[in-house]
Scaffold this motif. Sequence first.
Motif, PDB file in Angstrom:
ATOM      1  N   ASP A   1       1.301  -1.285  -0.023  1.00 15.31           N
ATOM      2  CA  ASP A   1      -0.120  -0.668   0.281  1.00 15.31           C
ATOM      3  C   ASP A   1       0.614   1.166   0.226  1.00 15.31           C
ATOM      4  O   ASP A   1       0.860   2.541  -0.404  1.00 15.31           O
ATOM      5  N   TYR A   2       1.423   1.575   0.942  1.00 12.10           N
ATOM      6  CA  TYR A   2       2.980   2.158   0.974  1.00 12.10           C
ATOM      7  C   TYR A   2       3.282   2.623  -0.547  1.00 12.10           C
ATOM      8  O   TYR A   2       3.668   4.229  -0.859  1.00 12.10           O
ATOM      9  N   CYS A   3       4.032   1.478  -1.101  1.00 16.49           N
ATOM     10  CA  CYS A   3       4.248   2.166  -2.793  1.00 16.49           C
ATOM     11  C   CYS A   3       2.973   1.692  -3.817  1.00 16.49           C
ATOM     12  O   CYS A   3       4.010   3.434  -4.025  1.00 16.49           O
ATOM     13  N   VAL A   4       2.160   1.673  -3.734  1.00 16.38           N
ATOM     14  CA  VAL A   4       0.610   1.973  -4.489  1.00 16.38           C
ATOM     15  C   VAL A   4       0.609   3.363  -4.378  1.00 16.38           C
ATOM     16  O   VAL A   4       0.570   4.546  -5.110  1.00 16.38           O
ATOM     17  N   GLU A   5       1.031   4.139  -2.281  1.00 20.47           N
ATOM     18  CA  GLU A   5       0.379   5.716  -2.602  1.00 20.47           C
ATOM     19  C   GLU A   5       1.426   6.571  -3.907  1.00 20.47           C
ATOM     20  O   GLU A   5       1.688   7.402  -3.827  1.00 20.47           O
ATOM     21  N   HIS A   6       2.736   5.967  -3.313  1.00 20.28           N
ATOM     22  CA  HIS A   6       3.828   6.959  -3.249  1.00 20.28           C
ATOM     23  C   HIS A   6       4.151   6.640  -5.492  1.00 20.28           C
ATOM     24  O   HIS A   6       5.114   6.888  -6.138  1.00 20.28           O
ATOM     25  N   GLY A   7       3.076   6.103  -5.780  1.00 25.83           N
ATOM     26  CA  GLY A   7       2.742   5.642  -7.482  1.00 25.83           C
ATOM     27  C   GLY A   7       4.364   4.734  -8.630  1.00 25.83           C
ATOM     28  O   GLY A   7       4.523   4.709  -9.054  1.00 25.83           O
ATOM     29  N   TRP A   8       4.554   3.880  -7.346  1.00 26.21           N
ATOM     30  CA  TRP A   8       5.977   2.637  -7.017  1.00 26.21           C
ATOM     31  C   TRP A   8       4.845   1.536  -7.002  1.00 26.21           C
ATOM     32  O   TRP A   8       4.068   1.123  -7.012  1.00 26.21           O
ATOM     33  N   THR A   9       5.953   0.565  -8.330  1.00 18.39           N
ATOM     34  CA  THR A   9       5.625  -1.039  -8.264  1.00 18.39           C
ATOM     35  C   THR A   9       6.743  -1.693  -7.679  1.00 18.39           C
ATOM     36  O   THR A   9       7.468  -1.708  -7.803  1.00 18.39           O
ATOM     37  N   PRO A  10       5.665  -1.980  -6.774  1.00 19.02           N
ATOM     38  CA  PRO A  10       6.580  -3.327  -5.398  1.00 19.02           C
ATOM     39  C   PRO A  10       7.040  -4.479  -5.622  1.00 19.02           C
ATOM     40  O   PRO A  10       5.987  -5.136  -6.812  1.00 19.02           O
ATOM     41  N   ALA A  11       7.855  -4.955  -5.614  1.00 22.24           N
ATOM     42  CA  ALA A  11       8.419  -6.168  -5.827  1.00 22.24           C
ATOM     43  C   ALA A  11       9.229  -6.819  -5.234  1.00 22.24           C
ATOM     44  O   ALA A  11      10.578  -5.659  -4.145  1.00 22.24           O
ATOM     45  N   PHE A  12       8.540  -8.328  -4.770  1.00 19.07           N
ATOM     46  CA  PHE A  12       9.877  -8.852  -3.712  1.00 19.07           C
ATOM     47  C   PHE A  12      11.492  -9.189  -4.323  1.00 19.07           C
ATOM     48  O   PHE A  12      10.990 -10.447  -4.669  1.00 19.07           O
ATOM     49  N   TYR A  13      12.255  -8.752  -3.618  1.00 18.74           N
ATOM     50  CA  TYR A  13      13.771  -9.829  -4.674  1.00 18.74           C
ATOM     51  C   TYR A  13      14.149 -10.381  -3.047  1.00 18.74           C
ATOM     52  O   TYR A  13      15.298 -10.342  -1.789  1.00 18.74           O
ATOM     53  N   SER A  14      14.668 -11.451  -3.968  1.00 16.03           N
ATOM     54  CA  SER A  14      15.673 -12.639  -2.982  1.00 16.03           C
ATOM     55  C   SER A  14      14.871 -13.217  -1.639  1.00 16.03           C
ATOM     56  O   SER A  14      14.903 -13.395  -0.502  1.00 16.03           O
ATOM     57  N   ILE A  15      13.754 -13.340  -1.880  1.00 12.53           N
ATOM     58  CA  ILE A  15      12.366 -14.014  -0.728  1.00 12.53           C
ATOM     59  C   ILE A  15      12.854 -15.651  -0.392  1.00 12.53           C
ATOM     60  O   ILE A  15      13.206 -16.108  -2.011  1.00 12.53           O
ATOM     61  N   HIS A  16      12.696 -15.762   0.477  1.00 10.24           N
ATOM     62  CA  HIS A  16      12.472 -17.119   0.999  1.00 10.24           C
ATOM     63  C   HIS A  16      11.204 -17.647   1.059  1.00 10.24           C
ATOM     64  O   HIS A  16      10.230 -17.227   0.904  1.00 10.24           O
ATOM     65  N   GLY A  17      11.039 -19.279   1.099  1.00  8.06           N
ATOM     66  CA  GLY A  17       9.472 -19.673   0.511  1.00  8.06           C
ATOM     67  C   GLY A  17       8.770 -19.467   1.884  1.00  8.06           C
ATOM     68  O   GLY A  17       7.818 -19.304   1.455  1.00  8.06           O
TER      69      GLY A  17
END
Length: 836
Positions: A559-575
């Motif tokens: 939600d924080y990313c959407v509010e600032h107009g960013w595209t969120p992505a999670f990189y190098s996350i575990h299972g």
Amino acid sequence: MSESAAPPAAERSPSRLTAVGAALRRYVSRNPVAIIVAVLVVASAAATGSLWGEDALIWGAGPLATFGSGRWWTLATALVIPDSAIDALSSVLLALTALAAIERLVGSRRTSVFLVVIGLSGLVVGIGLHAAAWTITDLRPVVAAEVPVLDPTTAIAGAVMAGSAFAPTLWRRRLRLVGFALLALFALYAGDADSWYRLSAAIIGLVVGALLARGRERRSWHRSSTRETRTLLALLVAVVGSGPIVALVSGGGRGPLSLVVDAYTQYDDELLSQCGRVASSVCDEQIALLMTRGAGPALLAIVPLVLLLVAAWGLRQGRRSAWIVAEFVLVASAVLPVVSLLDGRLRIDPWVDGSGAEYVLWAIATIMIPLALAAALAVARARFSVRATRRAARVVAAVVSLAFLACATTLFVVEAIGHRAFDRDVSIFDLLALTLRRFLPPAFTHPGGSTAFPHSGPALFAYQWIGVLFWAIVVAAILWLYRRSRRPDTVDDGHYRDLLRRGSDTLGFLGTWAGTSHWYSEDRECAVAYRLSGDVALAVGDPLAPEGRRAEALRGFTDYCVEHGWTPAFYSIHGETLDDLIALGWRYVPVGVETVMDLPGLTFAGKAWQKVRQPLTRAEREGYTAVWSRWHELSVGQASQVVAIDEEWVADRALPEMGFTLGSLDELRDRDVRLLLAVGPDERIEAVTSWMPSWTAGEITGWTLDFMRRRTDGPNGMMEFLIAKAALELQEEGATVLSLSGAPLADDPDEAADDDPAPLRALLRWLAEVLEPAYGFASLFRFKGKFRPRYRPLALAYRDPLELPVIGAAVGRAYLPDASRREMVALARTAWEGRR
């Protein structure tokens, strides 16, 4: 990293052709109906000649053609035969993309039923509505005289909308929102019978799909209301902006809202034909527009529409500047026609039969729709909170002001010098008025009285193009402003490290590196480390959250990313994190594998450890020692040696040094990071490694390998020696986990091969192959396999497949943020040579 590891080109080409052939066979086997539809469209178009431009309307359907003439078979031929090559091309593309996607969702048999039943129903309903509308006197001027319809996209539109009910939430909304926006756009502005028949089939398909999907379990998908509002309003603004363009391209349009195109034409043909019976001043104005028609005036006329499309792009990203542009254009587009109507400069004559419907349609298209949309934007003003930096705003204001002054001065000077090109003597005031007018579209001026204009030469050229040049600069400046957003304050107060010490995974320490920002929940108990690359927020590693609150942290950061107009992505996350994101409807692609050693009970005894034990015993026998230290504890001489080893490693490759999740010398200076040095009998440092801590309940329970460098002229086996010594000594200190870190772009050897990889995964595999000669990721992964680790897959999670291109570019920029052109050329050359 030897060149012999790469297969010869002669061997690669057949394998690639085989892979392409296999992909095509899979596509055909999974989408037989889509293939059949595409083949039928092309074959029927070739057989009837419509593919070559011949008239095939005898096969078309309509009130007279089907019912009046008794050609009932046209209900079938109209859904298969296109009326032109362009129609055939668009039908084939839709069949092979949208229809194929629906076929994979609902199956071939149901897709066939949708095409036949919904296509015929839409055609019959459309013909009935067409005939009914023609019987209403007030609607005759906006209902085209019958031209038989040939349009395979009618059946395709109905099938796609019916199948959308079975799609995941993301694609269901996208298919319906975009699909109906486009269908309504053509129906309301172009207004041909094809558009209304397609819309009828789509509505029937929507109802049929909703009935068939009742009671079907749906996966929940989180999307903030802010994002939904931005997307919907941006789409509406784009429709209002592109609708008149569609009507103009279609020859003026016959749709109920096509009357708005009169505001975006260069001159009034009807008024021009009556010049002999009206005031000479009006004739002068129309003749001026006629004399100066062309590409330049045409572009100037549609400036408001272009600005709306540019604004729609920014509204989707939540830009405040786009909101201002959209509001200004919409209000001006609605108010100026009213002013022109009130002061008599704009006249609307009723139809011959005296119907008042034209007034109603003109008011809806020209006044009510822009005002209603402007009001909706005003209500949703808070949703568009992404502001540009003050410096960027000042730059844009200065550029636009200077551009206006330069263009206006140039136009005034050129017109003054070329005053002989005018039809009469012009004063300075005439030139000033003319100069100001050429920066506004004709719909925004409507001046009264006599208007001077040039007939030829440079004066005519400047008259046509100066305004276009100015607005091109304005559009470029707005697009540039979209890329200069204010960043939230991210002062590092040490709280992230406090949360790390409370409990963190093996890669959590990456969130402390320079260039990384942090998001915190309102109670500051949850945190996500992220790196902003363009408009993509790459969250690095797993979030820090108390037990049971990880999903809450993921939603809050999104939600924080959407509010600032960013595209969120999670990189190098575990299972564990990935499971929570999948439950929220996210998708993922593997991006690497972490290799982990469990230290309790670890010994290097037995044949399986021979490749590790031999370098360890040899190094100890030759007098090498493993020395623990921290950067601030190194002597000047030792620090100089470490720097020299790193510089030698970088210089030897002549390639850009990578960053993001790969540490460099800067990360060694952290006081929480430990160094393990391989020191020879002569006190020369032969190799260096760095280790990042991880905590459990405030106690260090694990260490993660980051920095690895050795002298190119040093003895072999130094890295095996250091890692083995680290494992044994950290085990004695009470550590339970030793992570050898992630291997980027590597595949889990315990995971079965994917015969049908996602496009991004296929791209990452290709990228790994290209970069292997330069960076040796696969070689590094094989090296870590000597330590018999436990493999933990790492993934990249994303919400929307359409965001993958920008996410991929952001990952590339994050890994190579400072690469020069020379270094990129060197990288390409090394990759090419390694593949030969």
